[in-house]
Design an enzyme around this catalytic site. Structure first.
Site, PDB file in Angstrom:
ATOM      1  N   CYS A  83       0.892  -1.203  -0.106  1.00  0.00           N
ATOM      2  CA  CYS A  83      -0.051  -0.003   0.072  1.00  0.00           C
ATOM      3  C   CYS A  83       0.889   1.260   0.072  1.00  0.00           C
ATOM      4  CB  CYS A  83      -0.963  -0.072   1.101  1.00  0.00           C
ATOM      5  SG  CYS A  83      -2.452   1.026   0.910  1.00  0.00           S
ATOM      6  N   HIS A 178      -3.125  -5.456   1.493  1.00  0.00           N
ATOM      7  CA  HIS A 178      -2.183  -5.830   2.935  1.00  0.00           C
ATOM      8  C   HIS A 178      -2.416  -7.282   3.137  1.00  0.00           C
ATOM      9  CE1 HIS A 178      -2.012  -1.505   4.122  1.00  0.00           C
ATOM     10  NE2 HIS A 178      -3.418  -1.428   3.453  1.00  0.00           N
ATOM     11  N   GLU A 180      -0.727  -8.536   5.112  1.00  0.00           N
ATOM     12  CA  GLU A 180      -0.309  -8.734   6.661  1.00  0.00           C
ATOM     13  C   GLU A 180      -1.331  -8.918   7.622  1.00  0.00           C
ATOM     14  OE1 GLU A 180       0.306  -6.241   4.815  1.00  0.00           O
ATOM     15  OE2 GLU A 180      -0.204  -4.408   5.792  1.00  0.00           O
TER      16      GLU A 180
HETATM   17  N1  GLN Z   1      -3.532   6.301   1.177  1.00  0.00           N
HETATM   18  C1  GLN Z   1      -2.403   5.994   1.644  1.00  0.00           C
HETATM   19  C2  GLN Z   1      -1.151   6.562   1.003  1.00  0.00           C
HETATM   20  O1  GLN Z   1      -1.301   7.088   0.073  1.00  0.00           O
HETATM   21  C3  GLN Z   1      -2.117   4.457   1.615  1.00  0.00           C
HETATM   22  C4  GLN Z   1      -2.856   3.915   2.479  1.00  0.00           C
HETATM   23  C5  GLN Z   1      -2.395   2.605   3.175  1.00  0.00           C
HETATM   24  O2  GLN Z   1      -1.343   2.289   3.031  1.00  0.00           O
HETATM   25  N2  GLN Z   1      -3.365   1.733   3.791  1.00  0.00           N
HETATM   26  O3  GLN Z   1       0.026   6.494   1.296  1.00  0.00           O
END
Ligand code: GLN
Length: 206
Positions: A83, A178, A180
């Site tokens: 992410c 994710h 994890e």
């Molecule tokens: N929206 C977040 C970002 O731009 C990422 C979201 C996340 O890691 N769950 O960094």
């Protein structure tokens, strides 16, 4: 070092560090949080957790970690970003805050928060041919997606609309979701395989 266990770190400036440490430890790695350059120098691979990529970027610079992480990427250290971590590994971002930088390394353009507002999250089952069966149950939380990528980057999974949500380039792996947090361990295992591959390729292990 605990026997032959891969010695890996989770960048612990902000984000879901504990969950990654738990998965890596369950897979037999010697996993520890990494906040300082000397801690980075002591690991063979690094996970960049989910969180807020703009915050992790700022903290990395404040903690003197930005250049060491870039240098580690250039030197071929395996890394896995989820992410926000995927955003940090992309060479180009859409929707960054002013001045936001990435470590880069994956020749791709990643758009932040591409699925909607701050609260947008969803779950879906994703086919990931490189991991085989069963499909990955993927949880997306304010997630990014890869919109373009270069010839050296290899998409590993996409949504039905074609947006890429898992990608790999050399020793770098990124997922927009994710694993994890769902008990999915195959991406972390793949990352640990890269760490072992690199160790095998090094003549001298430290
Ligand atoms: N929206 C977040 C970002 O731009 C990422 C979201 C996340 O890691 N769950 O960094």
């Amino acid at each position: 070092m605990a026997g032959n266990s891969p010695r890996v770190g989770v960048l612990a400036l902000q984000g879901d560090v504990r969950e990654h440490l738990a998965v890596l430890t369950a897979l037999g790695a010697d996993a520890r949080p990494v906040r300082r350059p000397e801690e980075l120098a002591a690991v063979e691979g690094l996970v960049l957790p989910g969180g807020e990529s703009s915050v992790i970027d700022k903290l990395a610079r404040a903690f003197g970690m930005f250049d060491p992480i870039r240098d580690a990427i250039s030197a071929g250290m395996p890394m896995y970003g989820t992410c926000a971590g995927l955003i940090l590994l992309a060479d180009r971002i859409d929707g960054g805050i002013e001045g936001q930088q990435t470590f880069g390394g994956i020749d791709a353009r990643v758009a932040r928060n591409v699925f909607g507002s701050q609260t947008a999250s969803f779950e879906t089952d994703l086919a990931v041919p490189a991991l085989g069966d069963p499909p990955v149950h993927a949880v997306f939380i304010r997630a990014p997606a890869v919109l373009e990528w270069g010839p050296d980057a290899e998409p590993l999974a996409s949504l039905p609309d074609g947006r890429v949500v898992a990608i790999e380039q050399g020793a770098l792996l990124g997922t927009a979701f994710h694993p994890e947090s769902t008990g999915e361990t195959r991406f972390h295992a793949r990352f640990l395989d890269r760490v072992r591959d690199r160790r095998g390729a090094d003549v001298v292990a430290s």
